[in-house]
Design a protein around this motif. Structure first.
Motif, PDB file in Angstrom:
ATOM      1  N   UNK A  61      42.959  41.775  31.721  1.00 32.68           N
ATOM      2  CA  UNK A  61      43.183  41.151  30.402  1.00 32.68           C
ATOM      3  C   UNK A  61      43.853  39.787  30.570  1.00 32.68           C
ATOM      4  N   UNK A  62      44.864  39.756  31.436  1.00 31.15           N
ATOM      5  CA  UNK A  62      45.614  38.510  31.645  1.00 31.15           C
ATOM      6  C   UNK A  62      44.710  37.457  32.287  1.00 31.15           C
ATOM      7  N   UNK A  63      43.942  37.886  33.295  1.00 35.32           N
ATOM      8  CA  UNK A  63      43.055  36.936  34.004  1.00 35.32           C
ATOM      9  C   UNK A  63      42.026  36.335  33.042  1.00 35.32           C
ATOM     10  N   UNK A  64      41.497  37.171  32.165  1.00 38.38           N
ATOM     11  CA  UNK A  64      40.472  36.674  31.231  1.00 38.38           C
ATOM     12  C   UNK A  64      41.093  35.684  30.251  1.00 38.38           C
ATOM     13  N   UNK A  65      42.271  36.009  29.740  1.00 37.03           N
ATOM     14  CA  UNK A  65      42.911  35.059  28.827  1.00 37.03           C
ATOM     15  C   UNK A  65      43.175  33.720  29.527  1.00 37.03           C
ATOM     16  N   UNK A  66      43.634  33.792  30.781  1.00 37.66           N
ATOM     17  CA  UNK A  66      43.884  32.545  31.532  1.00 37.66           C
ATOM     18  C   UNK A  66      42.601  31.735  31.667  1.00 37.66           C
ATOM     19  N   UNK A  67      41.500  32.408  32.010  1.00 34.97           N
ATOM     20  CA  UNK A  67      40.233  31.679  32.201  1.00 34.97           C
ATOM     21  C   UNK A  67      39.706  31.130  30.886  1.00 34.97           C
ATOM     22  N   UNK A  68      39.778  31.938  29.833  1.00 36.23           N
ATOM     23  CA  UNK A  68      39.231  31.511  28.541  1.00 36.23           C
ATOM     24  C   UNK A  68      40.021  30.336  27.955  1.00 36.23           C
ATOM     25  N   UNK A 107      29.077  40.862  25.780  1.00 35.82           N
ATOM     26  CA  UNK A 107      30.433  40.400  26.127  1.00 35.82           C
ATOM     27  C   UNK A 107      30.601  40.286  27.640  1.00 35.82           C
ATOM     28  N   UNK A 108      29.995  41.231  28.378  1.00 40.21           N
ATOM     29  CA  UNK A 108      30.216  41.219  29.826  1.00 40.21           C
ATOM     30  C   UNK A 108      29.468  40.079  30.522  1.00 40.21           C
ATOM     31  N   UNK A 109      28.653  39.332  29.770  1.00 39.57           N
ATOM     32  CA  UNK A 109      28.021  38.134  30.349  1.00 39.57           C
ATOM     33  C   UNK A 109      28.971  36.932  30.385  1.00 39.57           C
ATOM     34  N   UNK A 110      30.080  37.007  29.658  1.00 39.27           N
ATOM     35  CA  UNK A 110      31.000  35.861  29.662  1.00 39.27           C
ATOM     36  C   UNK A 110      31.417  35.552  31.093  1.00 39.27           C
ATOM     37  N   UNK A 111      31.505  34.281  31.465  1.00 36.61           N
ATOM     38  CA  UNK A 111      31.929  33.938  32.827  1.00 36.61           C
ATOM     39  C   UNK A 111      33.273  34.574  33.206  1.00 36.61           C
ATOM     40  N   UNK A 112      34.192  34.694  32.244  1.00 35.53           N
ATOM     41  CA  UNK A 112      35.504  35.282  32.556  1.00 35.53           C
ATOM     42  C   UNK A 112      35.379  36.773  32.913  1.00 35.53           C
ATOM     43  N   UNK A 113      34.417  37.458  32.324  1.00 39.35           N
ATOM     44  CA  UNK A 113      34.182  38.872  32.660  1.00 39.35           C
ATOM     45  C   UNK A 113      33.467  38.953  34.009  1.00 39.35           C
ATOM     46  N   UNK A 114      32.493  38.079  34.195  1.00 37.64           N
ATOM     47  CA  UNK A 114      31.724  38.082  35.461  1.00 37.64           C
ATOM     48  C   UNK A 114      32.614  37.753  36.659  1.00 37.64           C
ATOM     49  N   UNK A 115      33.649  36.949  36.405  1.00 35.27           N
ATOM     50  CA  UNK A 115      34.523  36.532  37.512  1.00 35.27           C
ATOM     51  C   UNK A 115      35.580  37.575  37.865  1.00 35.27           C
ATOM     52  N   UNK A 116      35.700  38.643  37.065  1.00 32.56           N
ATOM     53  CA  UNK A 116      36.814  39.585  37.271  1.00 32.56           C
ATOM     54  C   UNK A 116      36.353  41.044  37.343  1.00 32.56           C
ATOM     55  N   UNK A 117      35.288  41.350  38.076  1.00 32.84           N
ATOM     56  CA  UNK A 117      34.832  42.759  38.108  1.00 32.84           C
ATOM     57  C   UNK A 117      35.868  43.635  38.803  1.00 32.84           C
ATOM     58  N   UNK A 118      36.094  44.860  38.313  1.00 33.50           N
ATOM     59  CA  UNK A 118      37.011  45.750  39.019  1.00 33.50           C
ATOM     60  C   UNK A 118      36.450  46.091  40.404  1.00 33.50           C
TER      61      UNK A 118
END
Ligand code: 99T
Length: 204
Positions: free
Chosen positions: A15-22, A192-203
């Motif tokens: 969650x934190x990583x995505x907010x930082x990227x977005x 939603x999972x196509x967003x670059x921030x989601x693509x960059x942070x896979x578990x």
């Protein structure tokens, strides 16, 4: 420089990583790898967060922040660019409730994970595991029935939390097949999972 105690398996860190990227702030935070569980804190930052959990955000000019909800809210106050993760007015309460629903899914899903991964098989309670899954199940039904309009609106912290929760279910509880009875949520997550921030942070 701020330091974020981080693990790629943690959906709360995500969650934190995505907010930082977005919000274009990734370069303001240095990552520090941490790993551990309730039975073995391992390299968890117990000096920074006495609860021994991640994420924790060390700041040069203030106390260390935890948990993920505190960190994302703080970082959103620093963002000069990007979406209103916490909108003004009555919509704020909806966004916070959506976020709490997603975080509640995560809390239950992680308790299930710890029960099976950390306890000896003979000590595991299937009633307790199924009780946790019932929480996830009801929350997912609620997202499908009541929150689709909101999920399709402007990007907010609630959407980010739901994206991370669904990603975690795929990662650790794929066999439960959460998509089976939730076509709208399935479609939303696909997009939603196509967003670059989601693509960059896979578990992983
Ligand atoms: O509970 C522990 O001792 C270690 N666990 C954690 O630090 C997990 C990592 S997800 N984080 C949390 O529980 C944070 C929850 C808090 N409310 C927040 O920050 O929002 C590990 C998932 C996995 O590996 O499957």
């Amino acid at each position: 420089m701020m330091v974020l105690h981080h693990s790629p398996t943690s959906p709360y860190v995500r969650k934190v990583m995505i907010l930082l990227m977005e919000s274009g702030m990734s370069d303001q935070v240095e990552l520090s790898a941490a790993m551990g569980t309730p039975v073995d804190p391992g390299t968890m930052p117990i000096g920074a967060n006495p609860l021994g959990k991640i994420p924790a955000l060390e700041r040069p000019d203030g106390c260390t922040l935890y948990d993920s909800r505190v960190i994302t809210r703080y970082l959103a106050t620093l963002a000069t660019d990007g979406p209103a993760f916490y909108p003004d007015g009555p919509r704020l309460w909806e966004v916070l409730t959506l976020e709490a629903t997603a975080d509640g899914i995560l809390d239950a899903a992680i308790l299930m994970r710890y029960e099976t991964a950390l306890r000896p098989e003979a000590a595991q309670s299937s009633a307790w595991i199924e009780g946790q899954w019932s929480k996830v199940d009801r929350a997912l039904d609620t997202l499908e029935a009541r929150w689709m309009g909101h999920l399709s609106g402007p990007l907010c912290i609630g959407q980010i939390a739901v994206g991370c929760a669904l990603g975690y279910l795929d990662f650790r509880h794929d066999a439960r097949n959460w998509r089976a009875t939730r076509p709208s949520l399935t479609d939303w997550y696909e997009r939603f999972s196509q967003r670059p921030s989601m693509q960059a942070t896979p578990p992983a």
